[in-house]
Design an enzyme around this catalytic site. Structure first.
Site, PDB file in Angstrom:
ATOM      1  N   GLU A 183     -17.149  38.675  20.700  1.00  0.00           N
ATOM      2  CA  GLU A 183     -16.465  38.343  19.449  1.00  0.00           C
ATOM      3  C   GLU A 183     -17.317  37.514  18.495  1.00  0.00           C
ATOM      4  O   GLU A 183     -16.935  37.329  17.324  1.00  0.00           O
ATOM      5  CB  GLU A 183     -15.168  37.580  19.757  1.00  0.00           C
ATOM      6  N   LYS A 214      -7.561  22.888  39.210  1.00  0.00           N
ATOM      7  CA  LYS A 214      -6.674  21.770  38.850  1.00  0.00           C
ATOM      8  C   LYS A 214      -6.249  21.076  40.135  1.00  0.00           C
ATOM      9  O   LYS A 214      -5.376  21.543  40.863  1.00  0.00           O
ATOM     10  CB  LYS A 214      -5.475  22.292  38.062  1.00  0.00           C
ATOM     11  N   TRP A 262      -9.029  18.038  36.334  1.00  0.00           N
ATOM     12  CA  TRP A 262      -9.762  19.302  36.221  1.00  0.00           C
ATOM     13  C   TRP A 262     -11.114  19.176  36.907  1.00  0.00           C
ATOM     14  O   TRP A 262     -11.857  18.208  36.687  1.00  0.00           O
ATOM     15  CB  TRP A 262     -10.000  19.661  34.753  1.00  0.00           C
ATOM     16  N   THR A 269     -14.997  44.588  24.636  1.00  0.00           N
ATOM     17  CA  THR A 269     -15.146  43.579  25.681  1.00  0.00           C
ATOM     18  C   THR A 269     -15.054  44.250  27.047  1.00  0.00           C
ATOM     19  O   THR A 269     -14.599  45.389  27.163  1.00  0.00           O
ATOM     20  CB  THR A 269     -14.051  42.512  25.568  1.00  0.00           C
TER      21      THR A 269
END
Length: 545
Positions: A330, A439, A444, A186
């Site tokens: 992944e 937030k 959100w 990654t």
């Protein structure tokens, strides 16, 4: 009762063997660093892979060894994919765009037994050698005439000389299909890079899935040009998928500017390509400036980060269908892809545009769960938000050399770190990364939607939204813009551009104009760095109402 079917392992070598047998004359075209084109065929590539596998044995390399590559998309890199993995070793593709200290960490953590590098990366390797306790044998991926003449590295081996000295006819082992064949780390945006170890089985199943009509829609008549680098999650599986169906493969090498990509597409009749939004933005801008069109390109897969709807519309104006997609290192990487259902035929243009902005439906083999903070499954209503978790036969079950990983602590599910909605038809829309959500007052606010709206403004080249502290609301969204050359825009104009598109309380309170935005080595916006700059007072003064 057990079935009476042959137990034939799924191996990547079977892909190229098939291509050599039934698509022997189909071309593999590579643009070399000097701009020249190299042409070969699947039959010739298969023969060279056998010599490469023999050469690896002669170098003393053995099954299980990790073989690192620092290379662009080329026929030699393709040979390494098959010759290394097919010989029971592991092709470890290394991203040369990472910071040198990250690359040195990756080489050391993987324990690479040899490194295969393009000539242009020899200076990078000279710098890395100072950071490594011991440099493994280095093979330069070129011929004798183009070997580096002066270097501080120990003896360099020549790729073509090794192949010339190796015998033909490698005795390919019949490996267990769960044997590892590839390794990719990654980008390490948080903490050190982490290694994802792919199996022959996962690579073959992923390639079979992405060839299907609702994903890449590849066939023997396709001309495939992966612009996504072969060091980035196996170029999204295209080095396996294209030979699987016998498609012509065009590898663009290191020249990824708009002029070079367009010329190669036109010269070779490319019908399909795939890459990240930053590359396509530069290509589209160049084509607009030059008044160019596409003669053959028909289908484009865009992933790596959210694709702004305006980019989809710009490609559609050129007659190119964009397939929005989502995945991760992944997940090999494809997890979902966006193509319409039969019920969507005849939808109004605005509704189709809204649908195409979503990342898409899961491929067969990928299961999804979307859960709230308490671990409860959220409604598939296209509105309710939650954390995305996935599992499947080409989803990682852990990280290489790392026993304890929180992302895999969910009873067989991988926690992606994405906040999403899912509608009744299964279309996933990434709202934000968990760490990037704003937030505000207990609610959100997703940054991706705000960025997509900003990118639709004609004066805006690129946009990022990050949270900035607010005494009353806790956090509020800050808009950070890169403008088109020669353009300017006021905050009042941007606020008005948002009006009516989102609730008023979601509209950013301020904006900053910068010359460029930081990106990761794979082209994603590096919002952590933007937040660091904000905290350090390194951004220009914010413009507000």
């Amino acid at each position: 009762m057990r079935a009476m079917m042959m137990d034939v392992p799924l191996l990547t070598t079977s892909i190229l063997r098939h291509a050599a047998a039934y698509h022997a004359e189909t071309e593999i075209v590579s643009r070399l660093p000097d701009g020249a084109l190299h042409r070969t065929t699947y039959a010739e590539a298969w023969a060279r892979c056998g010599r490469l596998a023999n050469a690896l044995r002669l170098l003393g390399l053995k099954p299980g060894d990790r073989i690192g590559t620092l290379a662009w998309n080329s026929h030699r890199h393709l040979e390494l994919y098959y010759g290394v993995g097919g010989g029971g070793m592991i092709c470890h593709t290394i991203n040369p765009r990472l910071f040198p200290e990250q690359i040195a960490f990756i080489i050391g953590h993987a324990g690479d037994a040899a490194l295969f590098v393009d000539p242009g990366f020899v200076p990078l390797l000279e710098e890395l050698a100072r950071r490594l306790p011991a440099l493994p044998p280095v093979v330069v991926m070129t011929d004798a005439a183009n070997m580096p003449h002066s270097t501080t590295l120990p003896e360099l081996l020549c790729y073509e000389a090794l192949l010339a000295a190796a015998p033909d006819g490698f005795d390919w082992p019949e490996l267990d299909e769960n044997t590892a064949c590839a390794l990719c780390y990654t980008s390490g945006t948080t903490g050190e890079p982490k290694g994802v170890l792919y199996s022959h089985r996962s690579a073959v199943l992923h390639a079979m899935a992405v060839c299907s009509p609702d994903v890449f829609s590849l066939s023997a008549g396709s001309v495939v040009m992966p612009v996504v680098p072969m060091f980035h999650v196996n170029a999204w599986g295209l080095p396996y998928a294209a030979p699987m169906v016998g498609a012509k493969l065009v590898l663009p090498g290191p020249k990824l500017d708009g002029a070079s990509l367009h010329a190669l597409m036109e010269e070779e009749g490319v019908t399909f390509s795939a890459g990240v939004p930053t590359v396509w933005m530069a290509l589209l801008d160049w084509m607009r400036e030059q008044g160019k069109r596409f003669a053959s390109l028909r289908r484009m897969v865009i992933g790596g980060s959210a694709c702004p709807p305006v980019m989809i519309e710009r490609f559609r104006a050129h007659g190119v269908q964009v397939v929005h997609a989502w995945g991760m290192t992944e997940t090999s990487p494809l997890g979902v892809a966006n193509t319409p259902l039969a019920k969507h035929r005849g939808l109004p243009e605005a509704d189709m545009a809204a649908l195409s902005a979503k990342q898409g439906r899961p491929l067969f083999g990928v299961e999804l769960r979307v859960v709230d903070a308490q671990g409860r499954t959220v409604e598939r209503d296209g509105v309710s938000r939650g954390s995305l978790m996935v599992r499947g036969p080409w989803v990682a079950s852990g990280y290489f050399g790392q026993d304890d990983a929180p992302a895999f602590a969910h009873a067989g599910w991988f926690e992606t770190g994405d906040v999403v909605t899912v509608d009744a038809d299964g279309y996933v829309q990434v709202v934000d990364r968990t760490k990037d959500v704003v937030k505000s007052g207990g609610e959100w606010i997703g940054s991706i939607e705000l960025e997509n709206i900003a990118c639709a403004h004609p004066a805006v080249r690129e946009a990022a939204v990050v949270a900035r502290p607010d005494e009353r609301w806790g956090e509020r969204p800050l808009l950070v813009l890169v403008l088109q050359d020669g353009c300017c825009v006021t905050w009042a104009e941007m606020a008005a551009f948002y009006d009516g598109k989102i609730p008023k309380w979601c509209i950013p309170d301020a904006m900053v104009v910068v010359d460029e935005l930081p990106h990761t080595a794979t082209g994603k916006l590096q919002k952590a760095r933007i937040r660091d700059m904000l905290r350090a007072g390194a951004l220009p003064p914010a413009l507000t109402s």
